[in-house]
Each structure stands twice: as structure tokens, then as C-alpha cells.
Motif scaffolding. Structure first.
Motif, mmCIF file in Angstrom:
data_model
loop_
_atom_site.group_PDB
_atom_site.id
_atom_site.type_symbol
_atom_site.label_atom_id
_atom_site.label_comp_id
_atom_site.label_asym_id
_atom_site.label_seq_id
_atom_site.Cartn_x
_atom_site.Cartn_y
_atom_site.Cartn_z
ATOM 1 N N PHE A 218 0.826 -1.206 0.000
ATOM 2 C CA PHE A 218 0.000 0.000 0.000
ATOM 3 C C PHE A 218 0.865 1.263 0.000
ATOM 4 O O PHE A 218 0.585 2.221 -0.723
ATOM 5 N N LEU A 219 1.903 1.268 0.825
ATOM 6 C CA LEU A 219 2.775 2.445 0.901
ATOM 7 C C LEU A 219 3.502 2.672 -0.421
ATOM 8 O O LEU A 219 3.638 3.811 -0.881
ATOM 9 N N GLY A 220 3.973 1.582 -1.043
ATOM 10 C CA GLY A 220 4.671 1.713 -2.320
ATOM 11 C C GLY A 220 3.759 2.212 -3.425
ATOM 12 O O GLY A 220 4.153 3.057 -4.234
ATOM 13 N N ALA A 221 2.524 1.714 -3.452
ATOM 14 C CA ALA A 221 1.572 2.176 -4.476
ATOM 15 C C ALA A 221 1.268 3.661 -4.296
ATOM 16 O O ALA A 221 1.250 4.430 -5.264
ATOM 17 N N GLY A 222 1.042 4.074 -3.051
ATOM 18 C CA GLY A 222 0.775 5.479 -2.799
ATOM 19 C C GLY A 222 1.956 6.362 -3.153
ATOM 20 O O GLY A 222 1.796 7.442 -3.743
ATOM 21 N N PHE A 223 3.153 5.906 -2.821
ATOM 22 C CA PHE A 223 4.363 6.684 -3.113
ATOM 23 C C PHE A 223 4.553 6.843 -4.615
ATOM 24 O O PHE A 223 4.763 7.957 -5.117
ATOM 25 N N VAL A 224 4.491 5.748 -5.339
ATOM 26 C CA VAL A 224 4.767 5.787 -6.776
ATOM 27 C C VAL A 224 3.715 6.592 -7.526
ATOM 28 O O VAL A 224 4.023 7.300 -8.493
ATOM 29 N N LEU A 225 2.462 6.529 -7.097
ATOM 30 C CA LEU A 225 1.399 7.228 -7.814
ATOM 31 C C LEU A 225 1.293 8.702 -7.426
ATOM 32 O O LEU A 225 0.997 9.549 -8.272
ATOM 33 N N LEU A 226 1.540 9.015 -6.160
ATOM 34 C CA LEU A 226 1.261 10.364 -5.679
ATOM 35 C C LEU A 226 2.472 11.291 -5.700
ATOM 36 O O LEU A 226 2.317 12.496 -5.917
ATOM 37 N N VAL A 227 3.668 10.756 -5.455
ATOM 38 C CA VAL A 227 4.848 11.621 -5.363
ATOM 39 C C VAL A 227 5.090 12.414 -6.657
ATOM 40 O O VAL A 227 5.361 13.623 -6.599
ATOM 41 N N PRO A 228 5.028 11.788 -7.863
ATOM 42 C CA PRO A 228 5.216 12.606 -9.075
ATOM 43 C C PRO A 228 4.207 13.740 -9.200
ATOM 44 O O PRO A 228 4.550 14.839 -9.650
ATOM 45 N N ILE A 229 2.953 13.498 -8.792
ATOM 46 C CA ILE A 229 1.935 14.546 -8.854
ATOM 47 C C ILE A 229 2.264 15.673 -7.888
ATOM 48 O O ILE A 229 2.186 16.868 -8.237
ATOM 49 N N VAL A 230 2.672 15.325 -6.673
ATOM 50 C CA VAL A 230 3.024 16.345 -5.680
ATOM 51 C C VAL A 230 4.224 17.154 -6.144
ATOM 52 O O VAL A 230 4.250 18.390 -6.034
ATOM 53 N N LEU A 231 5.239 16.472 -6.692
ATOM 54 C CA LEU A 231 6.434 17.172 -7.153
ATOM 55 C C LEU A 231 6.109 18.121 -8.303
ATOM 56 O O LEU A 231 6.615 19.251 -8.355
ATOM 57 N N LEU A 232 5.260 17.662 -9.222
ATOM 58 C CA LEU A 232 4.894 18.510 -10.356
ATOM 59 C C LEU A 232 4.157 19.761 -9.893
ATOM 60 O O LEU A 232 4.432 20.877 -10.357
ATOM 61 N N ASN A 233 3.226 19.610 -8.973
ATOM 62 C CA ASN A 233 2.490 20.769 -8.455
ATOM 63 C C ASN A 233 3.401 21.700 -7.666
ATOM 64 O O ASN A 233 3.255 22.929 -7.728
ATOM 65 N N LEU A 234 4.345 21.135 -6.925
ATOM 66 C CA LEU A 234 5.267 21.962 -6.150
ATOM 67 C C LEU A 234 6.158 22.795 -7.069
ATOM 68 O O LEU A 234 6.348 24.004 -6.846
ATOM 69 N N ILE A 235 6.688 22.165 -8.113
ATOM 70 C CA ILE A 235 7.550 22.897 -9.049
ATOM 71 C C ILE A 235 6.740 23.952 -9.793
ATOM 72 O O ILE A 235 7.214 25.072 -10.028
ATOM 73 N N ALA A 236 5.504 23.620 -10.183
ATOM 74 C CA ALA A 236 4.657 24.604 -10.861
ATOM 75 C C ALA A 236 4.387 25.805 -9.957
ATOM 76 O O ALA A 236 4.370 26.957 -10.419
ATOM 77 N N TRP A 237 4.193 25.553 -8.653
ATOM 78 C CA TRP A 237 3.959 26.652 -7.711
ATOM 79 C C TRP A 237 5.201 27.525 -7.569
ATOM 80 O O TRP A 237 5.110 28.754 -7.517
ATOM 81 N N ILE A 238 6.380 26.902 -7.525
ATOM 82 C CA ILE A 238 7.630 27.662 -7.419
ATOM 83 C C ILE A 238 7.837 28.527 -8.659
ATOM 84 O O ILE A 238 8.211 29.697 -8.584
ATOM 85 N N VAL A 239 7.573 27.955 -9.827
ATOM 86 C CA VAL A 239 7.740 28.707 -11.077
ATOM 87 C C VAL A 239 6.735 29.846 -11.160
ATOM 88 O O VAL A 239 7.065 30.959 -11.595
ATOM 89 N N SER A 240 5.507 29.599 -10.747
ATOM 90 C CA SER A 240 4.475 30.642 -10.827
ATOM 91 C C SER A 240 4.776 31.819 -9.918
ATOM 92 O O SER A 240 4.351 32.951 -10.194
ATOM 93 N N ASN A 241 5.511 31.590 -8.838
ATOM 94 C CA ASN A 241 5.882 32.669 -7.937
ATOM 95 C C ASN A 241 7.163 33.377 -8.362
ATOM 96 O O ASN A 241 7.618 34.298 -7.674
ATOM 97 N N GLY A 242 7.743 32.953 -9.473
ATOM 98 C CA GLY A 242 8.919 33.618 -9.997
ATOM 99 C C GLY A 242 10.210 33.278 -9.293
ATOM 100 O O GLY A 242 11.230 33.943 -9.492
ATOM 101 N N TRP A 243 10.198 32.248 -8.440
ATOM 102 C CA TRP A 243 11.412 31.869 -7.718
ATOM 103 C C TRP A 243 12.350 31.033 -8.568
ATOM 104 O O TRP A 243 13.508 30.853 -8.227
ATOM 105 N N LEU A 244 11.835 30.505 -9.650
ATOM 106 C CA LEU A 244 12.641 29.657 -10.524
ATOM 107 C C LEU A 244 12.142 29.831 -11.946
ATOM 108 O O LEU A 244 10.934 29.898 -12.179
ATOM 109 N N ASP A 245 13.081 29.931 -12.871
ATOM 110 C CA ASP A 245 12.720 30.117 -14.280
ATOM 111 C C ASP A 245 13.267 28.951 -15.090
ATOM 112 O O ASP A 245 14.477 28.863 -15.324
ATOM 113 N N ILE A 246 12.400 28.040 -15.466
ATOM 114 C CA ILE A 246 12.810 26.872 -16.240
ATOM 115 C C ILE A 246 11.844 26.695 -17.389
ATOM 116 O O ILE A 246 10.700 27.165 -17.357
ATOM 117 N N SER A 247 12.315 26.005 -18.417
ATOM 118 C CA SER A 247 11.477 25.764 -19.587
ATOM 119 C C SER A 247 10.409 24.725 -19.277
ATOM 120 O O SER A 247 10.527 23.943 -18.325
#
Length: 275
Positions: free
Chosen positions: A198-227
Motif C-alpha cells: 500500500f505504501l509503495g503504491a501510494g508513493f509511486v502514484l502520488l509523489v510525481p503529482i506532488v512534485l509537479l504541483n510543487l515545481i509549478a507553484w515555485i515557477v508561478s511565484n517567480g522563484w525559478l525560471d525553467i522551460s
């Protein structure tokens, strides 16, 4: 999973009730799994991995190229309207509870299988098959039963996935990437652990989504400029780095981390000492 999904759809389209279609999906998957298992019984380790991967590519090829099964490489088979135990599977709630019920059944089976003679024989074969043979365990029989049981569970799970989540099946839904994802779930969660599954399924499915949203939030606030292209690959790179980190620093996976935390909390705030 692909065998179970396509089998269940064709059976329900032919008028078979979903309850029997799920059973048929599991049995056909188990039969094909046993055929490949019988051919791979003499190999171990990485050689067994390669032998089972051969099944992946062969099944993929058959599904894509036999139009009677899939309708073609880009065809989509819609699941027919069905009911389970007289409950129509049209609402999200009904489909959710059917998937949840199957998850509970599989969990209870895995938790209790070690208490049976079948489970104890599997443990003996897993640890040392030649030692198991010495004490009278039929290695050929129990290895085939292992393939049968795992393939049956995978086949029914594929059918449940098709009817409760996708509502349609295409060959691309069961490609090699899905196999790698399932292996990652097992490795990160911890082999041989139900909680780790259960922990592995949750990690593999949810972590990429969380990371993508976190990076999008950082970029939207202008703290990071990436393509945009780099942004799409950063979560995958971080995700892969975390998997490598687990393999290097905690090979037993999230299940071991959970067990360590549970044992710590059992004695906290008192220090555990040995007399």
C-alpha cells in the motif's frame, strides 16, 4: 492484467454476468501464467525476470496484432453496462466500492496465506528450494501454484481496473511502463510486506503529482525560471532519484521505515533498555 481486462470485456459482451466474467478473467490469466511458469521453472534470479518479461512482450504482441482481441493497436473497447450482485456499476460510488471490496479480499488473502500449508510451502521454496525438496515439498507443484495464484489475482485486478476505473481498454494501458511502475511499487514499498504494498503504491502514484504541483507553484511565484520541457522532466528525475535512494539506504523499503517508527512509538517517551 491485460489478459484479465480483455477477457472480462469479451465475456460480458457475450452476455456473461460480471461475477462469472471476473472469475473467467482470473482463470484464463492463471492458465497462461502457468504455461509461462512451467517454461521458466528451471531458471532463477535475473534469468527468471527475463523469462517473465518475455511473457510481457508476447502478450503485448498478441493483443495488438490479433484484431479479434483488441481490434487493433489503436482501437478502444468500451466496457458494457453491467451490474455486480444486482448493483449497477454506473455510478462512481458503486465502482469505488467494488474496487475497494476486491482490495480487501486480496489483502486478507495475502495476510492469511502464510498460515496455510500452501503458504508455508511457498516460504520454504522461496528461501531454499533444494532444502524444501529435501523435506518433501514438491517444488514443481508449488512454483506452478505460485504462478497460478499471482496470475489469477492479476487477471481479476485487470478486469476490476477496466470496469471500475478506465471504463474502456486499449493496448497502451498495459504496456511495459506499467510493469516497471508495478515493480517500483514493490521495491519502494518493501518486498514481502502487505503494508509496504500500500505504501509503495501510494508513493509511486502520488509523489510525481506532488512534485509537479510543487515545481509549478515555485515557477508561478517567480522563484525559478525553467522551460516547460525541463519542468516536465524534473519530477521524473527526482522521482527516480528517490527510488535509487530507497534501494541504497533502505532496501527493505517504506515498510521497514513504518515498522521502525511503530516500534519507536511503542516505547516513547521511555528509553528501551535491555537488562
Amino acid at each position: 492484467m491485460a489478459i484479465g481486462a480483455y477477457t472480462s470485456i469479451h465475456l460480458t459482451r457475450a452476455g456473461v454476468p460480471l461475477e462469472l466474467a471476473l472469475l473467467g478473467a482470473g482463470l484464463l490469466s492463471a492458465l497462461i501464467g502457468c504455461l509461462f511458469g512451467a517454461a521458466a521453472l528451471r531458471v532463477k534470479g535475473l534469468y527468471l525476470v527475463m523469462a517473465t518479461l518475455a511473457m510481457q512482450f508476447l502478450v503485448d504482441w498478441v493483443i495488438v496484432n490479433v484484431n479479434a482481441i483488441s481490434g487493433g493497436a489503436v482501437a478502444t473497447l468500451q466496457t458494457p453496462k453491467v451490474s455486480f450482485l444486482f448493483v449497477p456499476l454506473e455510478s462512481l460510488t458503486a465502482r469505488y466500492y467494488l474496487a475497494l471490496a476486491w482490495a480487501v479480499v486480496v489483502t486478507l488473502f495475502i495476510l492469511n496465506v502464510k498460515r496455510t500449508s500452501f503458504g508455508r510451502a511457498l516460504v520454504a521454496v522461496r528461501d531454499k528450494d533444494f532444502a524444501a525438496a529435501v523435506i518433501g515439498v514438491n517444488i514443481f507443484k508449488y512454483k506452478l501454484l505460485a504462478f497460478f495464484a499471482s496470475s489469477f489475482l492479476g487477471g481479476v485486478t485487470g478486469a476490476i481496473l477496466a470496469f471500475c476505473f478506465y471504463k474502456a481498454v486499449t493496448p497502451s494501458q498495459f504496456n511495459f511502463d506499467v510493469t516497471i511502475q508495478l515493480v517500483a511499487m514493490a521495491l519502494v514499498g518493501g518486498l514481502g510486506s502487505v503494508v509496504g504494498g500500500f505504501l509503495g503504491a501510494g508513493f509511486v502514484l502520488l509523489v510525481p503529482i506532488v512534485l509537479l504541483n510543487l515545481i509549478a507553484w515555485i515557477v508561478s511565484n517567480g522563484w525559478l525560471d525553467i522551460s516547460a520541457s525541463l519542468m516536465a522532466h524534473i519530477p521524473l528525475m527526482l522521482y527516480g532519484a528517490m527510488i535509487i535512494g530507497f534501494l541504497l539506504f533502505e532496501p527493505l523499503g517504506l515498510a521497514k521505515i513504518y515498522d521502525n517508527a511503530r516500534k519507536y512509538l511503542l516505547v516513547w517517551p521511555f528509553r528501551h533498555t535491555q537488562s
